[in-house]
Design a protein around this motif. Structure first.
Motif, PDB file in Angstrom:
ATOM      1  N   TYR A  83       0.879  -1.395   0.076  1.00 46.93           N
ATOM      2  CA  TYR A  83      -0.244  -0.033  -0.077  1.00 46.93           C
ATOM      3  C   TYR A  83       0.827   1.393  -0.088  1.00 46.93           C
ATOM      4  N   GLU A  84       2.107   1.271   0.873  1.00 50.27           N
ATOM      5  CA  GLU A  84       2.798   2.329   0.926  1.00 50.27           C
ATOM      6  C   GLU A  84       3.348   2.727  -0.424  1.00 50.27           C
ATOM      7  N   PHE A  87       0.266   4.131  -2.748  1.00 45.85           N
ATOM      8  CA  PHE A  87      -0.539   5.220  -2.488  1.00 45.85           C
ATOM      9  C   PHE A  87       0.434   6.071  -1.783  1.00 45.85           C
ATOM     10  N   PRO A  90      -1.320   5.888   2.437  1.00 47.44           N
ATOM     11  CA  PRO A  90      -2.062   4.259   2.297  1.00 47.44           C
ATOM     12  C   PRO A  90      -3.064   4.217   3.445  1.00 47.44           C
ATOM     13  N   THR A  91      -2.951   4.905   4.365  1.00 48.11           N
ATOM     14  CA  THR A  91      -3.748   4.793   5.529  1.00 48.11           C
ATOM     15  C   THR A  91      -4.461   6.027   5.994  1.00 48.11           C
ATOM     16  N   SER A 107      -7.429   4.237   1.633  1.00 48.06           N
ATOM     17  CA  SER A 107      -6.163   4.689   0.910  1.00 48.06           C
ATOM     18  C   SER A 107      -6.405   5.659  -0.481  1.00 48.06           C
ATOM     19  N   ARG A 110      -3.061   8.028  -6.064  1.00 47.34           N
ATOM     20  CA  ARG A 110      -2.500   7.127  -6.744  1.00 47.34           C
ATOM     21  C   ARG A 110      -2.999   7.483  -8.366  1.00 47.34           C
TER      22      ARG A 110
END
Length: 376
Positions: A83-84, A87, A90-91, A107, A110
């Motif tokens: 995810y990191e 995006f 990401p969170t 997220s 992107r």
């Protein structure tokens, strides 16, 4: 007046005061004495059972809550490095909990993907009564099988070049329930495809869409060949329609890629990482690898079905005659006609086949020139 109020208070206290305990003079059980206090455990059996029930419920709540948190955190931590990379955000401050069985992660940031909602829907392990209810229901209904689910809902940007269509790869064990849960997938027909392993099927509006998508879905197909991944797979869908039937004839639409998984145990949280990575990779690779011809064919094929489906939806509201089943019947008839024509051409000689291909090429060229002249 004050005397009467005092009498009333005295009567009220006497009413609320429990009667004095009757001590059996012949009691010979366990007894604890402390000054003027006497405790005889044998006289509190009902209270002991009540306290034991409360203790069991609290322990069940604590262990169930902890189990669900461990499962969600283990999965997210195993996929967080991915995810990191994908995006810029990401969170959104970590997991958001709705109760003790539903968790969410958002997220964003992107290219192509506007946002990703990661939704965990777990069994209510913290609630003893609900777990007992699910167990009894499972004994009476063999098709009922509650399970932990993870859904990754990729919302694409509105300016994306992805055509309007509905397409999905679905585990066959999910086919009996997925159309009742997903209104958008009622637009599709279910078929098998040689590129997929045995327990998977394709749901698509049009056959050309399947062929063109599978050309750029190599990483996803490769990941699904791994038994460790396949056991957790439920469905992967691309759609521009809402999952619930809309109340109005005109409704907002947005393009989504939805990956549905069975939540793995904390010790196997990384088993789904290859598939999630492949979904991210395919969404980027599809823009680079799909040729303009593939995009045009996919758009034309999906457009024909979409226009026909919208006509069915509109006329069905007016006359109550046409339904989605009529759309599926028309598609099946067209596919059968196309297959029969291909089989007829395959039986011809090479020279005759070349003539037919040349004729089709000239016909397509004339149509293209006609459209260009109209635009001018």
């Amino acid at each position: 007046m004050s005397f009467s109020i005092s009498d009333q208070l005295t009567k009220l206290v006497q009413t609320l005061t429990p009667p004095p305990a009757v001590l059996d003079a012949d009691y010979d059980g366990l007894e604890y004495d402390f000054k003027y206090l006497v405790f005889r455990p044998a006289l509190f059996k009902n209270e002991a059972f009540l306290l034991a029930g409360v203790a069991v419920h609290l322990l069940f709540f604590w262990f169930g809550k902890r189990s669900n948190w461990n499962k969600t955190n283990s999965w997210l931590n195993a996929h967080l490095p991915l995810y990191e990379k994908q995006f810029s955000a990401p969170t959104n401050g970590g997991l958001t909990a709705d109760g003790y069985s539903d968790f969410f992660n958002f997220s964003t940031g992107r290219r192509v993907v506007a946002s990703l909602h990661t939704v965990f829907t777990l069994r209510p392990r913290h609630d003893l009564l609900q777990m007992i209810y699910q167990f009894i229901w499972g004994l009476s209904d063999l098709t009922y099988a509650p399970q932990d689910e993870i859904e990754l809902d990729f919302k694409l940007h509105s300016n994306t070049t992805v055509p309007d269509f509905i397409w999905a790869i679905v585990a066959k064990e999910e086919l009996r329930s997925i159309k009742s849960d997903r209104w958008d997938l009622t637009w599709t027909r279910t078929t098998d495809h040689p590129s997929l392993t045995g327990p998977l099927s394709v749901m698509s509006e049009f056959a050309d869409v399947t062929e063109n998508i599978l050309k750029v879905s190599g990483p996803v197909l490769q990941a699904l060949k791994d038994p460790k991944v396949l056991v957790h797979f439920k469905s992967l869908s691309i759609t521009d329609q809402p999952r619930d039937r809309p109340d109005k004839a005109s409704y907002p639409r947005s393009k989504h890629v939805i990956l549905s998984l069975k939540a793995p145990s904390p010790s196997r949280a990384a088993d789904t990482l290859p598939l999630v990575t492949a979904v991210f990779g395919s969404s980027t690779r599809s823009k680079r690898s799909t040729t303009p011809r593939d995009q045009v064919e996919a758009a034309q094929g999906a457009g024909r079905v979409r226009r026909r489906g919208e006509r069915v939806s509109g006329e069905g509201k007016a006359r109550g005659v046409l339904t989605v089943s009529s759309l599926q019947a028309a598609d099946a008839k067209q596919a059968a006609k196309k297959k029969a024509e291909e089989e007829r051409i395959a039986k011809l000689s090479a020279a005759e086949q070349q003539k037919i291909l040349e004729r089709d090429r000239k016909r397509a060229m004339r149509k293209t020139q006609g459209k260009m002249s109209v635009k001018k």
